[in-house]
Design a protein around this motif. Structure first.
Motif, PDB file in Angstrom:
ATOM      1  N   UNK A 102       0.823  -1.216   0.000  1.00 30.67           N
ATOM      2  CA  UNK A 102       0.000   0.000   0.000  1.00 30.67           C
ATOM      3  C   UNK A 102       0.850   1.256   0.000  1.00 30.67           C
ATOM      4  N   UNK A 103       2.170   1.104  -0.065  1.00 33.11           N
ATOM      5  CA  UNK A 103       3.080   2.248  -0.108  1.00 33.11           C
ATOM      6  C   UNK A 103       3.050   2.867  -1.508  1.00 33.11           C
ATOM      7  N   UNK A 104       2.665   4.148  -1.649  1.00 35.17           N
ATOM      8  CA  UNK A 104       2.584   4.759  -2.994  1.00 35.17           C
ATOM      9  C   UNK A 104       3.915   4.763  -3.732  1.00 35.17           C
ATOM     10  N   UNK A 105       5.013   5.014  -3.017  1.00 38.76           N
ATOM     11  CA  UNK A 105       6.323   5.056  -3.678  1.00 38.76           C
ATOM     12  C   UNK A 105       6.718   3.677  -4.194  1.00 38.76           C
ATOM     13  N   UNK A 106       6.469   2.650  -3.410  1.00 35.45           N
ATOM     14  CA  UNK A 106       6.802   1.288  -3.844  1.00 35.45           C
ATOM     15  C   UNK A 106       5.924   0.869  -5.019  1.00 35.45           C
ATOM     16  N   UNK A 107       4.659   1.232  -4.967  1.00 38.46           N
ATOM     17  CA  UNK A 107       3.780   0.918  -6.100  1.00 38.46           C
ATOM     18  C   UNK A 107       4.254   1.605  -7.369  1.00 38.46           C
ATOM     19  N   UNK A 108       4.632   2.885  -7.250  1.00 42.66           N
ATOM     20  CA  UNK A 108       5.120   3.608  -8.419  1.00 42.66           C
ATOM     21  C   UNK A 108       6.362   2.939  -8.998  1.00 42.66           C
ATOM     22  N   UNK A 109       7.253   2.506  -8.123  1.00 50.21           N
ATOM     23  CA  UNK A 109       8.486   1.870  -8.585  1.00 50.21           C
ATOM     24  C   UNK A 109       8.184   0.558  -9.322  1.00 50.21           C
ATOM     25  N   UNK A 110       7.298  -0.265  -8.741  1.00 52.01           N
ATOM     26  CA  UNK A 110       6.980  -1.546  -9.361  1.00 52.01           C
ATOM     27  C   UNK A 110       6.228  -1.348 -10.675  1.00 52.01           C
ATOM     28  N   UNK A 111       5.286  -0.399 -10.682  1.00 52.88           N
ATOM     29  CA  UNK A 111       4.543  -0.132 -11.918  1.00 52.88           C
ATOM     30  C   UNK A 111       5.469   0.396 -13.003  1.00 52.88           C
ATOM     31  N   UNK A 112       6.446   1.213 -12.619  1.00 54.71           N
ATOM     32  CA  UNK A 112       7.390   1.732 -13.604  1.00 54.71           C
ATOM     33  C   UNK A 112       8.257   0.650 -14.212  1.00 54.71           C
ATOM     34  N   UNK A 113       8.756  -0.262 -13.385  1.00 54.83           N
ATOM     35  CA  UNK A 113       9.548  -1.375 -13.907  1.00 54.83           C
ATOM     36  C   UNK A 113       8.718  -2.266 -14.817  1.00 54.83           C
ATOM     37  N   UNK A 114       7.447  -2.474 -14.432  1.00 56.22           N
ATOM     38  CA  UNK A 114       6.578  -3.330 -15.243  1.00 56.22           C
ATOM     39  C   UNK A 114       6.272  -2.672 -16.585  1.00 56.22           C
ATOM     40  N   UNK A 121      14.527  -7.178 -13.316  1.00 60.89           N
ATOM     41  CA  UNK A 121      15.499  -6.623 -12.383  1.00 60.89           C
ATOM     42  C   UNK A 121      15.049  -6.746 -10.934  1.00 60.89           C
ATOM     43  N   UNK A 122      13.758  -6.891 -10.706  1.00 64.81           N
ATOM     44  CA  UNK A 122      13.227  -6.991  -9.346  1.00 64.81           C
ATOM     45  C   UNK A 122      12.830  -8.437  -9.060  1.00 64.81           C
ATOM     46  N   UNK A 123      13.298  -9.046  -7.967  1.00 67.43           N
ATOM     47  CA  UNK A 123      12.970 -10.462  -7.691  1.00 67.43           C
ATOM     48  C   UNK A 123      11.473 -10.715  -7.540  1.00 67.43           C
ATOM     49  N   UNK A 124      10.771  -9.795  -6.856  1.00 67.40           N
ATOM     50  CA  UNK A 124       9.330  -9.998  -6.679  1.00 67.40           C
ATOM     51  C   UNK A 124       8.599  -9.939  -8.014  1.00 67.40           C
ATOM     52  N   UNK A 125       8.909  -8.921  -8.835  1.00 69.97           N
ATOM     53  CA  UNK A 125       8.252  -8.811 -10.137  1.00 69.97           C
ATOM     54  C   UNK A 125       8.599  -9.987 -11.039  1.00 69.97           C
ATOM     55  N   UNK A 126       9.819 -10.462 -10.963  1.00 67.84           N
ATOM     56  CA  UNK A 126      10.222 -11.602 -11.783  1.00 67.84           C
ATOM     57  C   UNK A 126       9.412 -12.835 -11.426  1.00 67.84           C
ATOM     58  N   UNK A 127       9.250 -13.113 -10.127  1.00 65.74           N
ATOM     59  CA  UNK A 127       8.426 -14.256  -9.709  1.00 65.74           C
ATOM     60  C   UNK A 127       6.973 -14.055 -10.119  1.00 65.74           C
ATOM     61  N   UNK A 128       6.518 -12.809  -9.978  1.00 61.08           N
ATOM     62  CA  UNK A 128       5.122 -12.514 -10.307  1.00 61.08           C
ATOM     63  C   UNK A 128       4.831 -12.751 -11.783  1.00 61.08           C
ATOM     64  N   UNK A 129       5.688 -12.236 -12.666  1.00 57.98           N
ATOM     65  CA  UNK A 129       5.465 -12.395 -14.099  1.00 57.98           C
ATOM     66  C   UNK A 129       5.653 -13.840 -14.547  1.00 57.98           C
ATOM     67  N   UNK A 130       6.580 -14.540 -13.930  1.00 60.41           N
ATOM     68  CA  UNK A 130       6.760 -15.947 -14.300  1.00 60.41           C
ATOM     69  C   UNK A 130       5.545 -16.780 -13.924  1.00 60.41           C
ATOM     70  N   UNK A 131       4.900 -16.428 -12.804  1.00 59.60           N
ATOM     71  CA  UNK A 131       3.708 -17.181 -12.408  1.00 59.60           C
ATOM     72  C   UNK A 131       2.499 -16.804 -13.259  1.00 59.60           C
ATOM     73  N   UNK A 132       2.411 -15.538 -13.699  1.00 66.14           N
ATOM     74  CA  UNK A 132       1.274 -15.104 -14.519  1.00 66.14           C
ATOM     75  C   UNK A 132       1.454 -15.491 -15.982  1.00 66.14           C
ATOM     76  N   UNK A 133       2.694 -15.553 -16.439  1.00 68.10           N
ATOM     77  CA  UNK A 133       2.969 -15.898 -17.826  1.00 68.10           C
ATOM     78  C   UNK A 133       2.962 -17.412 -17.992  1.00 68.10           C
ATOM     79  N   UNK A 134       2.131 -17.877 -18.911  1.00 67.46           N
ATOM     80  CA  UNK A 134       2.048 -19.303 -19.212  1.00 67.46           C
ATOM     81  C   UNK A 134       2.730 -19.541 -20.549  1.00 67.46           C
ATOM     82  N   UNK A 135       3.870 -20.201 -20.504  1.00 67.98           N
ATOM     83  CA  UNK A 135       4.593 -20.466 -21.742  1.00 67.98           C
ATOM     84  C   UNK A 135       3.697 -21.262 -22.685  1.00 67.98           C
TER      85      UNK A 135
END
Length: 468
Positions: A102-114, A121-135
Motif C-alpha cells: 500500500x506504499x505509494x512510492x513502492x507501487x510507483x516503482x513496481x509499476x514503472x519497472x513493469x 530486475x526486481x525479484x518480486x516482479x520476476x516471480x510474479x510475471x513468471x507465475x502469470x505468464x504461461x509459456x
C-alpha cells in the motif's frame, strides 16, 4: 480507427487450395518454431527483426522451404502474438502489486519497472510475471500472412475479382477468385477453412458510409436484452428480431446434435464390431464439419447485422448513450430450465457491447457505462425493489406494472451522474443505497447526498404532492 473486413474465395480450384494448404502447413512450422524458442522470459525483449537476423545468420530459415517474405511475415506476426500475451500477463500482475503493498512510492516503482519491461530486475516482479505468464505452444497450421506489396488484384472480362498471392515457387502466383468486387488492401491474413479461403484485411473506419452518418443530440439510456437487442429509455425497441434468430438457431442445433449423436453411436458400434468401412462412411458423409461451420458463420453474420443495425438506430437518436456494464456476472437465485439455459448461452451481449463501442467511436457519440446492479429490479417511479416476472416488473410499493426493459433503461439513464452509485460500487452497497432511498421516499424525507438539481426536483415533487 481500423476495422476488419473478410472476403471469401468463390469456387476455388482444388489444386490451388491444396497448394495453399501446403504453404500454410510449412508456415505453421515457422510459427511453432518462434513460439518454442522465444515465447519465454528469455525471448521477451527480442523484436521480430532481431529474430530474423538470427535465423539468417544461423541458416534456420532454409529448413522450412518457403519464400523469404512469407517466413519473415510469419515471424513478425508470431512475435506480435507473443508480445500481446506478455502484455496480457501484466494485467493480473498489476492487481497483485496493489494487493502486495500500500506504499505509494513502492507501487510507483513496481509499476514503472513493469511498464518499461524491466521487471526481471526486481525479484518480486520476476516471480510474479513468471507465475502469470504461461509459456505457450502454437499449433496454427491454416494461416498465411501476405505483405501489402506482395499481392495484387484484377477484374476479368466477366466482372469477377481475382486476388493473386505468392505461392511456394518464386514468381508463380496463386490466383484466388473472390465473392466480392471490393479489392482487399494492406496486409492480408489468409485463413483456410473447409475448402474455402477467408481473406482478412483492415480498412479505415472513417471511410465507411455508416461512419459519415451524424449522431443525434439526446442523452438516452439503453438496456441490453435477449428478445430485442436494445430497449431505450424513450420506450423504443431496436433489433426485435434478435430473440427469434437466437431461439431458432438454438433449437435447430439441439435437433441436429441429437441426430449426430445417434449417427456417431452407430459408427462407434460398427467400428467395435469390425465394420470399419461403415464407420468411415458415416464419418465421411454424415459427421463432417464443413457444412456445420459454414452454417455457424452465416448465423453469426445475421446476428451481427441485426445487432449493428439496432445500435445505429440508437446512435441516430443519441449523442450520449448510457449503457449498463455487464462485464461483472451476478448469480441469480432462481434455477432455470435446460432449454432456457441453452438459449441464454447463445446470448450475444458481448457482441452488443463491442457494437456500441465501435459505432459510438466511428460516429462521434459518447458511450458511458454505469453500474448495472438492480437496474432491472428497481421501480423507476418510487425506487423500491419490485418483483420481476418475465418482461414485467411488479412494483410492490406503488402497485404499478412496468415493462421491465423500459424500466431498466430509465434506471440506467438515471445512474448517469449518480453521486452515490459509481461504476465500481459493489452490488451489496448498491442494494443498501437503493433500500435507503426507498425508505426516505416512503417517509418523504429529502435525500442527504443528492445534487442541487436532484434536491430541487425532490422539493418540487413534494410541494405538488402536498397540493394534491
Amino acid at each position: 480507427m481500423k476495422t476488419t473486413r473478410i472476403a471469401y474465395s468463390h469456387r476455388l480450384n482444388a489444386g490451388k487450395y491444396a497448394a495453399l494448404v501446403e504453404q500454410a502447413r510449412r508456415l505453421g512450422r515457422v510459427r511453432s518454431e518462434v513460439w518454442q524458442r522465444y515465447a519465454s522470459v528469455g525471448g521477451a525483449w527480442l523484436t521480430d527483426r532481431q529474430v530474423r537476423d538470427r535465423w539468417l545468420a544461423e541458416g534456420t530459415h532454409r529448413q522450412f522451404g518457403v519464400l523469404a517474405n512469407a517466413w519473415k511475415e510469419t515471424v513478425r506476426d508470431a512475435m506480435a502474438d507473443i508480445t500481446a500475451t506478455f502484455e496480457a500477463a501484466k494485467v493480473p500482475a498489476r492487481k497483485a502489486i496493489r494487493r502486495h503493498t500500500s506504499d505509494p512510492a513502492e507501487r510507483r516503482r513496481l509499476f514503472g519497472l513493469l511498464k518499461a519491461d524491466r521487471w526481471a530486475e526486481d525479484p518480486y516482479l520476476s516471480r510474479l510475471m513468471r507465475s502469470r505468464w504461461r509459456r505457450g505452444h502454437n499449433r496454427t497450421r491454416n494461416q498465411i500472412v501476405v505483405r501489402a506489396d506482395q499481392h495484387n488484384t484484377r477484374v476479368d472480362s466477366r466482372g469477377r475479382l481475382w486476388l493473386a498471392v505468392p505461392g511456394l515457387v518464386r514468381r508463380q502466383l496463386v490466383r484466388i477468385p473472390l465473392n466480392t468486387i471490393v479489392a482487399p488492401t494492406g496486409t492480408l491474413r489468409l485463413i483456410l477453412r473447409g475448402d474455402r479461403v477467408e481473406i482478412h484485411y483492415q480498412i479505415d473506419a472513417a471511410t465507411m458510409k455508416t461512419s459519415q452518418r451524424p449522431c443525434g443530440e439526446a442523452t438516452i439510456g439503453v438496456d441490453k436484452g435477449y428478445t430485442e437487442t436494445l430497449t431505450d429509455s424513450d420506450g423504443d425497441y431496436h433489433g426485435e428480431g434478435l430473440g427469434h434468430l437466437l431461439t431458432t438457431e438454438s433449437d435447430r442445433l439441439k435437433e441436429r446434435n441429437r441426430h449426430r449423436a445417434k449417427l456417431r453411436s452407430v459408427a462407434n458400434t460398427a467400428a467395435q464390431r469390425g465394420n470399419h468401412a461403415k464407420a468411415d462412411r458415416i464419418a465421411r458423409n454424415n459427421l463432417g464439419a464443413i457444412k456445420r461451420d459454414r452454417q455457424a458463420g452465416c448465423h453469426q453474420a445475421r446476428v451481427r447485422t441485426e445487432i449493428f443495425t439496432a445500435v445505429h438506430q440508437v446512435v441516430d437518436k443519441a449523442g450520449v448513450v448510457v449503457a449498463e456494464d455487464l462485464t461483472k456476472t451476478f448469480t441469480g437465485r432462481k434455477s432455470l430450465g435446460r432449454n432456457t439455459n441453452r438459449r441464454l448461452a447463445a446470448w450475444t451481449k458481448g457482441v452488443t457491447a463491442r457494437a456500441l463501442k465501435n459505432v459510438s467511436e466511428r460516429r462521434g457519440s459518447v458511450l458511458v457505462h454505469v453500474n448495472a446492479a438492480y437496474t432491472s429490479q428497481v421501480c423507476h417511479r418510487c425506487g423500491c425493489l419490485g418483483r420481476r416476472a418475465g418482461d414485467r416488473l411488479h412494483c410492490t410499493s406503488c402497485g404499478v406494472v412496468w415493462q421491465a426493459d423500459v424500466n431498466a433503461a430509465i434506471n440506467v439513464l438515471r445512474r448517469h451522474g449518480d453521486p452515490d452509485i459509481t461504476l465500481h460500487t459493489p452490488y451489496l452497497v448498491v442494494k443498501q443505497i437503493v433500500q435507503a432511498r426507498a425508505d426516505r421516499h416512503r417517509s418523504r424525507l429529502p435525500l442527504p447526498d443528492s445534487s442541487p438539481a436532484r434536491r430541487a426536483e425532490s422539493e418540487s415533487s413534494e410541494a405538488l404532492r402536498n397540493e394534491r
